[in-house]
Design a protein around this motif. Structure first.
Motif, PDB file in Angstrom:
ATOM      1  N   ALA A  15       0.837  -1.205   0.000  1.00  0.00           N
ATOM      2  CA  ALA A  15       0.000   0.000   0.000  1.00  0.00           C
ATOM      3  C   ALA A  15       0.870   1.253   0.000  1.00  0.00           C
ATOM      4  O   ALA A  15       0.576   2.225  -0.708  1.00  0.00           O
ATOM      5  CB  ALA A  15      -0.941  -0.001   1.199  1.00  0.00           C
ATOM      6  N   ARG A  21      -5.007   2.081  -0.315  1.00  0.00           N
ATOM      7  CA  ARG A  21      -5.577   1.816   1.010  1.00  0.00           C
ATOM      8  C   ARG A  21      -5.684   0.307   1.215  1.00  0.00           C
ATOM      9  O   ARG A  21      -6.066  -0.422   0.311  1.00  0.00           O
ATOM     10  CB  ARG A  21      -6.962   2.453   1.088  1.00  0.00           C
ATOM     11  CG  ARG A  21      -7.620   2.331   2.443  1.00  0.00           C
ATOM     12  CD  ARG A  21      -8.855   3.220   2.534  1.00  0.00           C
ATOM     13  NE  ARG A  21     -10.034   2.644   1.937  1.00  0.00           N
ATOM     14  CZ  ARG A  21     -10.913   1.893   2.578  1.00  0.00           C
ATOM     15  NH1 ARG A  21     -10.734   1.600   3.847  1.00  0.00           N
ATOM     16  NH2 ARG A  21     -11.980   1.435   1.968  1.00  0.00           N
ATOM     17  N   HIS A  23      -7.496  -2.892   2.741  1.00  0.00           N
ATOM     18  CA  HIS A  23      -8.770  -3.407   3.234  1.00  0.00           C
ATOM     19  C   HIS A  23      -8.439  -4.693   3.981  1.00  0.00           C
ATOM     20  O   HIS A  23      -7.572  -5.459   3.558  1.00  0.00           O
ATOM     21  CB  HIS A  23      -9.719  -3.716   2.067  1.00  0.00           C
ATOM     22  CG  HIS A  23      -9.956  -2.535   1.186  1.00  0.00           C
ATOM     23  ND1 HIS A  23     -10.961  -1.632   1.417  1.00  0.00           N
ATOM     24  CD2 HIS A  23      -9.299  -2.103   0.083  1.00  0.00           C
ATOM     25  CE1 HIS A  23     -10.927  -0.700   0.484  1.00  0.00           C
ATOM     26  NE2 HIS A  23      -9.922  -0.963  -0.340  1.00  0.00           N
TER      27      HIS A  23
END
Length: 111
Positions: A15, A21, A23
């Motif tokens: 990331a 982002r 998850h």
């Protein structure tokens, strides 16, 4: 899918490299499954299992980059290690393979 000893840590590193982002999903046993969505591609991180999903047992994914030498240099500085190449392949395209800090081999393709 990338099979990793620490999927969460591996996903966070990627990331940072891809400005994406993370998850996450934690199953009832506490196993972490993490993924990123980058330019319409989902990059998932699954706990490694020596019998069914060994670390590094995923296909080699190639990322297309604008400048192979610059991208390779930046990723080496971020903790990757050299695996193969760079080489000039058919039709003049250049490719190289690196291993991320967690042992996953991936490729770069670019001019």
């Amino acid at each position: 899918m990338v099979f990793a000893d620490d999927p969460d840590k591996s996903a966070r590193w990627w990331a940072d490299q891809l400005n994406a982002r993370v998850h996450r999903h934690v199953d009832p046993r506490g196993a972490v499954y993490a993924w990123l969505n980058v330019a319409g591609v989902e990059l998932g991180f699954h706990p490694a299992d020596p019998d069914r999903n060994p670390k590094g047992g995923s296909p080699v994914v190639y990322w297309q980059v604008a400048n192979l030498d610059q991208a390779r240099k930046r990723l080496l500085a971020a903790g990757c290690t050299h695996h193969r190449g760079p080489i000039t392949a058919e039709s003049g395209r250049r490719i190289t393979q690196l291993a991320d800090p967690f042992g996953t081999v991936f490729g770069l393709e670019g001019p």
